[in-house]
Design an enzyme around this catalytic site. Structure first.
Site, PDB file in Angstrom:
ATOM      1  N   CYS A   1      13.756  10.568   6.883  1.00  0.00           N
ATOM      2  CA  CYS A   1      13.558  10.049   8.245  1.00  0.00           C
ATOM      3  C   CYS A   1      14.857  10.093   9.033  1.00  0.00           C
ATOM      4  O   CYS A   1      14.858  10.430  10.208  1.00  0.00           O
ATOM      5  CB  CYS A   1      13.003   8.632   8.199  1.00  0.00           C
ATOM      6  SG  CYS A   1      14.021   7.489   7.249  1.00  0.00           S
TER       7      CYS A   1
ATOM      8  N   LYS B   1       0.875  -1.188   0.000  1.00  0.00           N
ATOM      9  CA  LYS B   1       0.000   0.000   0.000  1.00  0.00           C
ATOM     10  C   LYS B   1       0.905   1.228   0.000  1.00  0.00           C
ATOM     11  O   LYS B   1       1.464   1.598   1.030  1.00  0.00           O
ATOM     12  CB  LYS B   1      -0.867  -0.014   1.269  1.00  0.00           C
ATOM     13  CG  LYS B   1      -2.184   0.730   1.162  1.00  0.00           C
ATOM     14  CD  LYS B   1      -2.059   2.225   0.924  1.00  0.00           C
ATOM     15  CE  LYS B   1      -1.787   3.010   2.187  1.00  0.00           C
ATOM     16  NZ  LYS B   1      -1.678   4.469   1.902  1.00  0.00           N
TER      17      LYS B   1
ATOM     18  N   GLU C   1       9.003   1.134  11.146  1.00  0.00           N
ATOM     19  CA  GLU C   1      10.113   2.042  10.822  1.00  0.00           C
ATOM     20  C   GLU C   1       9.514   3.437  10.850  1.00  0.00           C
ATOM     21  O   GLU C   1       8.830   3.848   9.917  1.00  0.00           O
ATOM     22  CB  GLU C   1      10.677   1.730   9.422  1.00  0.00           C
ATOM     23  CG  GLU C   1      11.229   0.326   9.249  1.00  0.00           C
ATOM     24  CD  GLU C   1      12.504   0.090  10.020  1.00  0.00           C
ATOM     25  OE1 GLU C   1      13.070   1.062  10.566  1.00  0.00           O
ATOM     26  OE2 GLU C   1      12.933  -1.070  10.109  1.00  0.00           O
TER      27      GLU C   1
ATOM     28  N   GLU D   1       9.763  15.779  15.477  1.00  0.00           N
ATOM     29  CA  GLU D   1      10.284  15.658  14.117  1.00  0.00           C
ATOM     30  C   GLU D   1       9.759  16.838  13.289  1.00  0.00           C
ATOM     31  O   GLU D   1       8.550  17.033  13.180  1.00  0.00           O
ATOM     32  CB  GLU D   1       9.823  14.333  13.499  1.00  0.00           C
ATOM     33  CG  GLU D   1      10.422  14.076  12.134  1.00  0.00           C
ATOM     34  CD  GLU D   1       9.964  12.735  11.537  1.00  0.00           C
ATOM     35  OE1 GLU D   1       8.778  12.401  11.666  1.00  0.00           O
ATOM     36  OE2 GLU D   1      10.808  12.047  10.939  1.00  0.00           O
TER      37      GLU D   1
END
Ligand code: NDP
Length: 497
Positions: free
Chosen positions: A274, A167, A240, A368
């Site tokens: 990331c 997906k 992750e 983040e």
């Protein structure tokens, strides 16, 4: 579940007209398509497992040759949906293909059945362990590296003998479909790799579809939802998730190299990486010269659509607002804008921002940011640098710049992160043999390398009795004398040694 409404492919509107138009794709399949895809994958998984290591290697390398041969086409698709510069898109595919190649060529060595020592009590047994495919793996991917990131799961899951239902992010459905279409051409037969497009609802349906493992890459917040959905069917997960990676600059470092790496790690891909650099801690004596050099580099870095632009737009419109909020909060709390500031956010672009002496409780330090901003703070010494770097709830990767190999080794050991690069940033990304994954809110489980192959396999232990044991304890009519002899040997072996 209600069908999802069709969303426009990619972010062409946000990116501007100069970005090549994405090819016309059908509407997202949505959650309703997931069950059929998983059922098809279940059939394909048996066929795929039956090919064995050699057959799968041939098929994976055929797919690899297609991706490598059509790299320009795939890079154009990535650029159309994310807006990133062509060169960055090409590099992304090159990295992904290196991993695919490694997974295809090493699966047999890592996963095949091998003998293990039997030990004293079972000296008459031949013992072996082999790694079998799990079956069907669901892969949910993000948009920031729509090829490299999901292929980190897909390549290793396929090489371990599983079928995959993928997906892709709703922002990069064309890339997902392109990858699955090329698979179907390169490996005709049952649908071993399928893409099902759609939004979060489709991802949630995949979590509940009875796959044998779900490999998720995305934000920590969505990772929690994925885990909760997978818990309903006891489906194991790999998560992750995000990062807030720190770069430490020691006083003895090559400051020009460190500043260049910080700029690349912080501003590259518009900060939407990331394991990109978000925080920099510099030993005080090197602080001003480092900040000056980084400032120079930031000022000569510009985003845009032009071929020579260093990076592209924020891929999703909402992310620019997050970046703006972090900059405003850092300045309100007493941080200093060395380059750029609130006006740097001009969607869909964000110019490089360097913030200095930002309080450690600011959003720009704790959350983040996922934008081209760098927080640069001075530290008393390297102990304080490690302490601050480790104070984050995230722990994906970290970098250290120092002229001393010994200092580098000590710091690498002390940093709470899944990967550490020394005198470089993201050094591990191009090394397929290295496992990748985080600690804390950055997630758990590993992709890449031998650990990445085993993540998508089930160990099976087998023992074969070669001869009757001289002292046989595994019987109902065990003789007392046998147990006494075994106890004596046991004490000789364990009570003294
Ligand atoms: P999101 O968490 O928003 O989305 C990730 C994927 O999950 C998308 O495909 C998304 O679908 C899907 N999704 C959304 N809601 C659900 C749900 N309820 N159940 C199941 N799936 C769902 O992340 P982004 O796409 O915004 O990616 C950026 C994030 O990814 C950053 O935090 C970044 O750090 C992280 N990341 C981590 C990496 C790593 O290896 N550790 C690598 C790359 C990125 P849709 O997009 O269609 O909504």
């Amino acid at each position: 579940m209600p069908p999802e409404t069709a969303k426009p492919t990619g972010t062409r509107g946000a990116v501007g007209t100069a970005v090549p138009a994405a090819p016309d794709h059908a509407a997202p399949e949505g959650p309703g398509a997931v069950a059929a895809a998983v059922a098809g994958a279940r059939v394909a998984a048996e066929w795929w497992a039956g090919l064995g290591f050699a057959g799968r290697r041939r098929a994976l390398l055929a797919w690899k040759r297609t991706l490598a041969g059509r790299i320009e086409e795939l890079a154009a698709q990535i650029r159309a949906e994310t807006g990133k510069p062509h060169g960055d898109a090409v590099l992304e595919v090159m990295l992904a293909v290196e991993h695919l190649d490694w997974a295809a060529k090493h699966a047999r060595t890592v996963l095949r059945r091998r003998r293990v020592p039997s030990g004293l009590l079972a000296a008459n047994q031949a013992a072996s362990v082999g790694y079998e495919p799990l079956g069907v793996i669901g892969v949910i991917g993000p948009w920031n590296y729509p090829v490299y990131t999901p292929l980190g799961s897909i390549s290793y899951a396929l090489a371990a003998g599983n079928a995959v239902v993928f997906k892709p992010s709703e922002h990069t459905p064309g890339v997902g479909r392109w990858l699955a279409d090329r698979w179907a051409e390169a490996v005709p037969g049952p649908a071993v790799l399928q893409a099902v497009t759609g939004g979060g609802e489709t991802g949630a349906a995949l979590c509940r579809a009875g796959v044998d493992k779900l490999a998720f890459t995305g934000s920590t917040a969505t990772g929690r939802k994925v885990m909760a959905a997978c818990a309903e069917t006891l489906t194991p997960v790999v998560v992750e998730a995000g990062g807030k990676d720190a770069l430490i600059v020691a006083a003895d470092a090559d400051l020009d190299a460190a500043a260049r790496a910080a700029a690349f790690g912080g501003f590259g891909n518009a900060g939407q990486t990331c394991a990109g650099v978000e925080r920099v801690y510099v030993e005080r004596s090197a602080y001003e010269p480092f900040l000056t050099r980084l400032g120079e580099l930031a000022k000569e870095t510009r985003p845009g659509d032009e071929p020579d632009a260093r990076y592209g737009p924020m891929t999703t419109p909402t992310q620019a607002a997050v970046v703006a909020a972090h900059i405003a909060d850092a300045i309100a709390k007493g941080g200093r804008a060395v380059v750029g500031g609130p006006a740097s956010v001009r969607p869909p672009y964000v110019d490089p921002v360097v913030l200095a002496e930002v309080p450690e409780d600011s959003l720009a330090v704790t959350e983040e940011t996922f934008g081209p901003t760098l927080v640069v703070n001075p530290v008393r010494d390297l102990d304080e640098a490690v302490e601050r770097a480790n104070a984050s709830r995230y722990g994906l990767a970290a970098s250290v710049f120092t002229g001393s190999g010994r200092t580098a080794a000590v710091l690498a050991g002390r940093l709470r992160a899944g990967a550490v690069s020394v005198n470089a940033v993201l050094g591990f990304a191009a090394v397929p043999a290295l496992p990748f994954g985080g600690v804390g809110d950055s997630g758990f489980g590993r992709i890449h390398g031998a650990d990445g192959l085993r993540e998508f396999a089930r160990p099976k232990s087998v023992t074969r009795q070669r001869f009757a044991a001289p002292i046989d304890l595994l019987r109902l009519d065990r003789r007392p004398a046998a147990l006494e002899r075994a106890s004596r040997l046991f004490k000789l072996r364990h009570a003294r040694g």
